[in-house]
Design a protein around this motif. Sequence first.
Motif, PDB file in Angstrom:
ATOM      1  N   GLN A   1       0.746  -1.270   0.126  1.00 27.14           N
ATOM      2  CA  GLN A   1       0.019   0.038   0.009  1.00 27.14           C
ATOM      3  C   GLN A   1       0.979   1.349  -0.044  1.00 27.14           C
ATOM      4  O   GLN A   1       0.648   2.204  -0.580  1.00 27.14           O
ATOM      5  CB  GLN A   1      -0.791  -0.029   1.392  1.00 27.14           C
ATOM      6  CG  GLN A   1      -1.736   1.078   1.378  1.00 27.14           C
ATOM      7  CD  GLN A   1      -2.834   1.326   0.184  1.00 27.14           C
ATOM      8  OE1 GLN A   1      -3.270   0.485  -0.197  1.00 27.14           O
ATOM      9  NE2 GLN A   1      -2.978   2.474  -0.281  1.00 27.14           N
ATOM     10  N   GLU A   2       2.019   1.228   0.775  1.00 26.52           N
ATOM     11  CA  GLU A   2       2.832   2.251   0.871  1.00 26.52           C
ATOM     12  C   GLU A   2       3.707   2.717  -0.483  1.00 26.52           C
ATOM     13  O   GLU A   2       3.851   3.743  -0.922  1.00 26.52           O
ATOM     14  CB  GLU A   2       3.903   2.159   1.960  1.00 26.52           C
ATOM     15  CG  GLU A   2       3.488   2.371   3.463  1.00 26.52           C
ATOM     16  CD  GLU A   2       4.373   2.051   4.399  1.00 26.52           C
ATOM     17  OE1 GLU A   2       5.680   2.047   3.885  1.00 26.52           O
ATOM     18  OE2 GLU A   2       4.141   1.845   5.585  1.00 26.52           O
TER      19      GLU A   2
ATOM     20  N   GLU B   1       3.915   4.837  -6.279  1.00 32.05           N
ATOM     21  CA  GLU B   1       5.240   4.558  -7.174  1.00 32.05           C
ATOM     22  C   GLU B   1       4.578   3.682  -8.484  1.00 32.05           C
ATOM     23  O   GLU B   1       5.133   3.618  -9.578  1.00 32.05           O
ATOM     24  CB  GLU B   1       6.367   3.880  -6.439  1.00 32.05           C
ATOM     25  CG  GLU B   1       6.925   4.904  -5.602  1.00 32.05           C
ATOM     26  CD  GLU B   1       7.610   6.076  -6.079  1.00 32.05           C
ATOM     27  OE1 GLU B   1       8.162   5.838  -7.457  1.00 32.05           O
ATOM     28  OE2 GLU B   1       7.397   7.222  -5.705  1.00 32.05           O
ATOM     29  N   PHE B   2       3.974   2.646  -7.918  1.00 34.32           N
ATOM     30  CA  PHE B   2       3.463   1.888  -9.106  1.00 34.32           C
ATOM     31  C   PHE B   2       2.538   2.449 -10.077  1.00 34.32           C
ATOM     32  O   PHE B   2       2.558   2.415 -11.374  1.00 34.32           O
ATOM     33  CB  PHE B   2       2.679   0.691  -8.466  1.00 34.32           C
ATOM     34  CG  PHE B   2       3.449  -0.261  -7.333  1.00 34.32           C
ATOM     35  CD1 PHE B   2       4.794  -0.140  -7.642  1.00 34.32           C
ATOM     36  CD2 PHE B   2       2.725  -1.137  -6.560  1.00 34.32           C
ATOM     37  CE1 PHE B   2       5.572  -1.061  -6.747  1.00 34.32           C
ATOM     38  CE2 PHE B   2       3.064  -1.969  -5.874  1.00 34.32           C
ATOM     39  CZ  PHE B   2       4.996  -1.908  -5.914  1.00 34.32           C
TER      40      PHE B   2
ATOM     41  N   SER C   1      -1.135  -1.603 -12.359  1.00 32.51           N
ATOM     42  CA  SER C   1      -2.355  -1.796 -11.409  1.00 32.51           C
ATOM     43  C   SER C   1      -1.786  -2.799 -10.264  1.00 32.51           C
ATOM     44  O   SER C   1      -0.669  -3.310 -10.561  1.00 32.51           O
ATOM     45  CB  SER C   1      -3.474  -2.373 -12.234  1.00 32.51           C
ATOM     46  OG  SER C   1      -4.025  -1.508 -13.088  1.00 32.51           O
ATOM     47  N   LEU C   2      -2.214  -2.879  -9.209  1.00 33.47           N
ATOM     48  CA  LEU C   2      -1.777  -3.904  -8.224  1.00 33.47           C
ATOM     49  C   LEU C   2      -2.998  -4.535  -7.550  1.00 33.47           C
ATOM     50  O   LEU C   2      -4.267  -3.962  -7.420  1.00 33.47           O
ATOM     51  CB  LEU C   2      -1.238  -3.025  -7.142  1.00 33.47           C
ATOM     52  CG  LEU C   2      -1.088  -3.716  -5.614  1.00 33.47           C
ATOM     53  CD1 LEU C   2      -0.197  -4.775  -5.693  1.00 33.47           C
ATOM     54  CD2 LEU C   2      -0.563  -2.810  -4.651  1.00 33.47           C
TER      55      LEU C   2
ATOM     56  N   MET D   1      10.276  -4.442  -7.565  1.00 32.80           N
ATOM     57  CA  MET D   1       9.569  -4.502  -8.655  1.00 32.80           C
ATOM     58  C   MET D   1       9.745  -3.242  -9.452  1.00 32.80           C
ATOM     59  O   MET D   1       9.415  -3.220 -10.630  1.00 32.80           O
ATOM     60  CB  MET D   1       8.058  -4.704  -8.391  1.00 32.80           C
ATOM     61  CG  MET D   1       7.861  -6.152  -7.874  1.00 32.80           C
ATOM     62  SD  MET D   1       6.210  -6.421  -7.239  1.00 32.80           S
ATOM     63  CE  MET D   1       6.121  -5.214  -6.100  1.00 32.80           C
ATOM     64  N   LEU D   2      10.275  -2.219  -8.996  1.00 33.96           N
ATOM     65  CA  LEU D   2      10.299  -1.038  -9.561  1.00 33.96           C
ATOM     66  C   LEU D   2      11.092  -1.007 -11.176  1.00 33.96           C
ATOM     67  O   LEU D   2      10.858  -0.391 -12.323  1.00 33.96           O
ATOM     68  CB  LEU D   2      10.912  -0.018  -8.940  1.00 33.96           C
ATOM     69  CG  LEU D   2       9.665   0.539  -7.857  1.00 33.96           C
ATOM     70  CD1 LEU D   2      10.464   1.746  -6.928  1.00 33.96           C
ATOM     71  CD2 LEU D   2       8.355   1.081  -8.310  1.00 33.96           C
TER      72      LEU D   2
END
Length: 224
Positions: A99-100, A104-105, A111-112, A212-213
């Motif tokens: 969530q934090e 950035e995503f 999407s998450l 993952m970035l």
Amino acid sequence: MTLQAKLDAFKADFQAGKPPYNVSRSVIETMQRATAELIASGAATRALKACDRAPAFTLNDPEGKPVASGELLAKGPLVLSFYRGVWCPYCNMELQALQEALPEFQKLGASLVAISPQTAANSRKSIRQNELSFPILSDTHNDVAAAFGLRFQMPDYLIDLYKTLKNDLPAFNGDPSWTLPMPARYVIGQDGTILYAEVNPDYTRRPEPEDMLPALRRAANEVA
């Protein structure tokens, strides 16, 4: 503090039997045995990896609305988190960390979603408790987890322990099978190719969200 540092601190308190857990050494040893056996089985090596094709899926969100992976991928890359359920403190800490990282995503067009075998009611509880703004999808019977190579059958001795601890997974999941997904994190590109994969049979180990970035940046550059 990193996500893994928080998990390690919790694990140290849990294994020390500190309140409110007060677990016995035999309980800890049983859990450790199950984890060691799952690692030794090589199950994680058979899960889908980077460069594999991600299976398409449609699962319901906590309000019963179907969510299709194809529709999400039409908008941008997709981050998937497979987790065990609201009863798992390690999973809850991971959801909070995701969530934090969500802004950035989203900056990278992603999407998450989280995927769990638990019932919709438990997903709603998880969203409330962890203050999430992304959906938790219900993977009944762990069928999507199985398609990713993540589903495993819990050994009988671990089932007996869970029953002793009043951790009633059939009730949590609405499914009598006593299966779970190995915790896993995936980044899927818009063409359905897996760009990042992290699967760990040790549920106390989770990758950092920022890991993952780089994959998400590559996906964003490819679209641009």
